[in-house]
Write a protein that holds these residues in place. Structure first.
Motif, PDB file in Angstrom:
ATOM      1  N   TYR A 296       0.819  -1.203   0.000  1.00 60.59           N
ATOM      2  CA  TYR A 296       0.000   0.000   0.000  1.00 60.59           C
ATOM      3  C   TYR A 296       0.854   1.255   0.000  1.00 60.59           C
ATOM      4  CZ  TYR A 296      -3.505   3.354   1.161  1.00 60.59           C
ATOM      5  OH  TYR A 296      -4.316   4.442   1.135  1.00 60.59           O
ATOM      6  N   TYR A 297       1.980   1.195   0.672  1.00 57.28           N
ATOM      7  CA  TYR A 297       2.795   2.391   0.804  1.00 57.28           C
ATOM      8  C   TYR A 297       4.026   2.382  -0.084  1.00 57.28           C
ATOM      9  CZ  TYR A 297      -0.140   4.213   4.404  1.00 57.28           C
ATOM     10  OH  TYR A 297      -1.206   4.732   5.070  1.00 57.28           O
TER      11      TYR A 297
ATOM     12  N   GLY B 289       9.122   8.925   0.239  1.00 54.98           N
ATOM     13  CA  GLY B 289       9.907   9.128   1.456  1.00 54.98           C
ATOM     14  C   GLY B 289      11.380   9.192   1.154  1.00 54.98           C
ATOM     15  N   ALA B 290      11.815   8.400   0.176  1.00 52.41           N
ATOM     16  CA  ALA B 290      13.224   8.392  -0.188  1.00 52.41           C
ATOM     17  C   ALA B 290      13.551   9.526  -1.141  1.00 52.41           C
ATOM     18  CB  ALA B 290      13.589   7.053  -0.815  1.00 52.41           C
TER      19      ALA B 290
ATOM     20  N   ARG C 226      -2.938   9.258   3.605  1.00 50.35           N
ATOM     21  CA  ARG C 226      -1.645   9.943   3.490  1.00 50.35           C
ATOM     22  C   ARG C 226      -1.715  11.002   2.397  1.00 50.35           C
ATOM     23  NH1 ARG C 226       0.886   8.923  -1.111  1.00 50.35           N
ATOM     24  NH2 ARG C 226       0.255   7.083  -2.260  1.00 50.35           N
TER      25      ARG C 226
ATOM     26  N   LYS D 230      12.768   8.516   5.621  1.00 48.53           N
ATOM     27  CA  LYS D 230      13.108   7.366   4.784  1.00 48.53           C
ATOM     28  C   LYS D 230      12.417   6.090   5.262  1.00 48.53           C
ATOM     29  CE  LYS D 230      17.564   9.292   3.502  1.00 48.53           C
ATOM     30  NZ  LYS D 230      19.003   9.174   3.538  1.00 48.53           N
ATOM     31  N   GLU D 231      11.298   6.241   5.924  1.00 52.84           N
ATOM     32  CA  GLU D 231      10.543   5.083   6.402  1.00 52.84           C
ATOM     33  C   GLU D 231       9.128   5.171   5.852  1.00 52.84           C
ATOM     34  OE1 GLU D 231      11.715   2.666   8.052  1.00 52.84           O
ATOM     35  OE2 GLU D 231      13.583   3.427   8.904  1.00 52.84           O
ATOM     36  N   SER D 232       8.556   4.009   5.569  1.00 56.91           N
ATOM     37  CA  SER D 232       7.159   3.991   5.173  1.00 56.91           C
ATOM     38  C   SER D 232       6.298   4.000   6.431  1.00 56.91           C
ATOM     39  CB  SER D 232       6.869   2.747   4.349  1.00 56.91           C
ATOM     40  OG  SER D 232       5.474   2.598   4.239  1.00 56.91           O
TER      41      SER D 232
ATOM     42  N   MET E 292       3.752   2.482   6.795  1.00 52.44           N
ATOM     43  CA  MET E 292       3.264   1.105   6.948  1.00 52.44           C
ATOM     44  C   MET E 292       3.990   0.401   8.098  1.00 52.44           C
ATOM     45  SD  MET E 292       0.958  -0.584   5.446  1.00 52.44           S
ATOM     46  CE  MET E 292       0.332  -2.207   5.085  1.00 52.44           C
TER      47      MET E 292
ATOM     48  N   ASN F 276       7.214  12.665   8.506  1.00 52.59           N
ATOM     49  CA  ASN F 276       6.352  11.497   8.343  1.00 52.59           C
ATOM     50  C   ASN F 276       5.471  11.263   9.582  1.00 52.59           C
ATOM     51  OD1 ASN F 276       5.315   9.448   6.765  1.00 52.59           O
ATOM     52  ND2 ASN F 276       7.335   8.857   6.049  1.00 52.59           N
TER      53      ASN F 276
ATOM     54  N   GLY G  72      -0.957   5.243  -6.312  1.00 53.31           N
ATOM     55  CA  GLY G  72       0.146   5.337  -7.264  1.00 53.31           C
ATOM     56  C   GLY G  72       1.466   5.729  -6.661  1.00 53.31           C
TER      57      GLY G  72
ATOM     58  N   ALA H 180       4.189   3.795  -2.846  1.00 53.84           N
ATOM     59  CA  ALA H 180       4.296   5.178  -3.269  1.00 53.84           C
ATOM     60  C   ALA H 180       4.927   6.019  -2.185  1.00 53.84           C
ATOM     61  CB  ALA H 180       2.924   5.718  -3.610  1.00 53.84           C
ATOM     62  N   ASP H 181       4.494   5.788  -0.968  1.00 53.60           N
ATOM     63  CA  ASP H 181       5.019   6.589   0.126  1.00 53.60           C
ATOM     64  C   ASP H 181       6.483   6.279   0.380  1.00 53.60           C
ATOM     65  OD1 ASP H 181       3.657   8.358   2.373  1.00 53.60           O
ATOM     66  OD2 ASP H 181       5.380   7.280   3.171  1.00 53.60           O
ATOM     67  N   LYS H 182       6.838   5.003   0.163  1.00 48.30           N
ATOM     68  CA  LYS H 182       8.234   4.608   0.341  1.00 48.30           C
ATOM     69  C   LYS H 182       9.102   5.350  -0.672  1.00 48.30           C
ATOM     70  CE  LYS H 182      11.415   1.967   2.156  1.00 48.30           C
ATOM     71  NZ  LYS H 182      11.842   2.258   3.519  1.00 48.30           N
TER      72      LYS H 182
END
Lengths: 350, 266
Positions: free
Chosen positions: A31-32, A39-40, B138, B115-117, B119, B86, A52, A34-36
């Protein structure tokens, strides 16, 4: 023609894979996903597509103008500190840009892919035009992308941040971007296709957005890449095109004068690919590095896609003959022809 | 930004020892209404407040799952800085011996990229019995009225099936449901903000809680997830008109394309 040797087919496979990843990324991975990614790489995320991992650096630019730089200017603070987030976003963008150069547009962008596939449908429906737009029209349209980049991505958001215009102009490009509507619709969400009556500004912007979305779909059936021609991402890429490792290179010969197939093949109608006889780097501002001009160049190594100094795809007369034949066959055999009961066309070997 | 800092008051009856927690939110004392232009740059973190905090422990979970205790001073919770952005999780726990209560709230904080999800944080066991958002909204997404959102019940990090679950909002709505065999439950967030004027933007928000109770080995666990929800934009954004305008664009584009095809193409 063996599809595995057809650059256009290879590109479409890459485009489809990128579209699935960028529009449905979280459904495939987690699910994340995209967020991962975001986030990077904080500069690259589309906040409107919940599933997405769309890549668009234009959202943070607008927010940083509105909420950071504009605020700093309005309060008389340190402008360099206000610019810092934008510089970081720009740095991240350039880092990725060095790897792919403008090929992001021609190989990765979901909106570009969508328009290309619509055009294929248009071809099969028999709506195709032989040439897309005339040179005058192309010339007149070129400044629009720069105006959109300057005004909608940077100008109005900055003015909203300073307080000169209302906050509904804080992210005006996203509000009219067809990709916002497309990617959310592709995920079954209709919440971005709306007319917003909250204020006159939102009403006008939402009317423009919806109208342009419909217009883009209809035009893409007959005109190649209609929205790409005014996309501010194309302009942003053009600013840094000298930094990218992937380039379109031309070794002009006197035969180029009499040909011009490269310009006809170009989905962005860049006639300069044909007319330029001096410069070797012909990665023009509208180029999306799709490689179609290289495919349709009949003279060996006259046009090349080069990664740094290494040619990755070069013009070749044998390839050209096979590719041209395959293209002619594709364009002749339309659904219209089938419906009329006309026999399937075959192209004689040359 | 001092004037822009808003506060939430968690009047948790769990913290006053009463059996049925009713969570609601209100502005902190001294809160001033904000001018429209001043509101646009508001980035201050909401300061949680708590009533009857005696014996309560508050833990802040960072995106990398590191934890820090938070201080409670005169009912105001001072969350420690983590320096990263985050989602963070604020976990309030109260241990009455055979009656244990917990409240979790996810808070977005600014800072360097974590740098962490999120989740990872959502999946982590932060308290023994937990109501978990599935998913956590989110980016530009928030909990909106008229939307369905899912939640999971987790006890000792395993799904807990078939328990009654209650959603209560600050605006007075109460919806009862039951978790399925996988411990999942879905609620349609009620459109319960008073005084909505159709066609006019309304940026009000309020809190809701999703609460469940479970008994294990004679110990009663009560857990709640607290979150903010907003008024659905459909009150001033029309999908029907959007479709109509896009349709008009299609027609005009079709007309232009047809004209060009007739003029210059095959």
């Amino acid at each position: 023609m063996n599809p595995l040797k057809n650059l256009s087919v290879i590109r479409k496979v890459v485009q489809l894979a990128a579209l699935v990843l960028l529009v449905y990324g979280s459904s495939i991975g987690a699910y994340y996903l995209a967020d991962k990614l975001s986030g990077a790489l904080p500069a690259l995320s589309c906040a409107y597509d919940l599933n997405g991992s769309d890549l668009c650096t234009l959202i943070p630019f607008q927010h940083q103008m509105d909420h950071r730089l504009g605020e700093v200017i309005a309060s008389g603070g340190n402008i360099l500190m206000g610019l810092m987030p934008t510089l970081i976003t720009l740095g991240t963008f350039v880092l990725l840009f060095v790897v792919l150069n403008k090929a992001f547009c021609g190989w990765i962008c979901p909106l570009g892919t969508f328009q290309e596939f619509l055009h294929l449908i248009g071809q099969k429906l028999g709506l195709q035009r032989h040439e897309s737009l005339n040179a005058n029209m192309v010339e007149k349209m070129r400044p629009i992308k720069w105006a959109i980049l300057a005004l909608l991505v940077f100008g109005f958001p900055l003015m909203a941040g300073i307080g000169w215009v209302n906050h509904d102009l804080g992210d005006p490009f996203c509000k009219i971007c067809p990709s916002r509507i497309l990617t959310t619709l592709a995920n079954g969400e209709t919440n971005q296709l709306y007319v917003d009556t909250a204020s006159t500004t939102t009403l006008v912007i939402s009317l423009i957005a919806d109208f342009m979305f419909g217009l883009m779909i209809a035009l893409a059936l007959t005109v190649r890449q209609p929205f790409c021609r005014i996309c501010p991402m194309l302009a942003l890429h053009a600013v840094f095109r000298k930094l990218g490792l992937l380039r379109l290179v031309k070794n002009a010969t006197p035969r180029c004068d009499r040909c011009g197939l490269c310009a006809k093949a170009c989905p962005m109608d860049i006639k300069e690919i044909h007319t330029e006889m001096v410069k070797r780097d012909v990665t023009f501002e509208d180029c999306t590095l799709c490689g179609r001009c290289v495919e349709f160049c009949r003279d060996k190594d006259v046009l090349q896609l080069k990664y740094a100094t290494f040619p990755v795809f070069s013009a070749d007369s044998k390839y050209f003959k096979v590719r041209k034949k395959a293209q002619t066959l594709w364009e002749k055999n339309t659904l219209k022809r089938l419906i009329k009961g006309e026999p399937e066309k075959k192209v004689k070997a040359t | 930004m001092g004037n822009h800092v808003r506060a939430l008051l968690f009047t948790c009856t769990m913290l006053s020892g009463l059996p049925a927690p009713v969570l609601h939110a209100q502005q902190a004392p001294g809160h001033q209404p904000e001018a429209p232009m001043a509101n646009q740059h508001r980035r201050g973190e909401k300061k949680p407040m708590i009533a009857n905090a005696e014996g309560a422990s508050v833990t802040l979970w960072a995106p990398d799952l590191s934890t820090q205790p938070a201080r409670i001073e005169q009912g105001e919770i001072s969350l420690p800085k983590t320096g990263v952005d985050n989602y963070h999780a604020m976990v309030i726990e109260q241990d009455w011996g055979r009656y244990k209560e917990a409240l979790v709230q996810y808070i977005y904080r600014r800072g360097k990229p974590s740098k962490e999800s999120p989740m990872r944080l959502v999946n982590a066991e932060k308290t023994t019995f937990e109501v978990v958002p599935a998913p956590l909204p989110r980016g530009h997404y928030h909990y909106y009225t008229q939307q369905e959102w899912g939640f999971k019940l987790r006890f000792q990090n395993k799904p807990l099936a078939n328990l009654p679950v209650v959603l209560e909002t600050e605006n007075g709505s109460r919806i009862e449901s039951q978790a399925n065999a996988q411990g999942e439950v879905t609620f349609l967030l009620p459109d319960d903000f008073p005084g909505i004027v159709e066609g006019e933007r309304d940026r009000r928000n309020a809190d809701f809680t999703v609460t469940a109770e479970h008994v294990d080995n004679g110990i009663t666990y009560r857990s709640a997830l607290n979150a903010e929800y907003r008024i659905n934009q459909s009150h001033w954004q029309s999908l029907d008109m959007g479709i109509a305008v896009a349709g008009l664009g299609l027609l005009v584009g079709g007309f232009i394309g047809r004209a060009k095809s007739n003029k210059g193409g095959k």
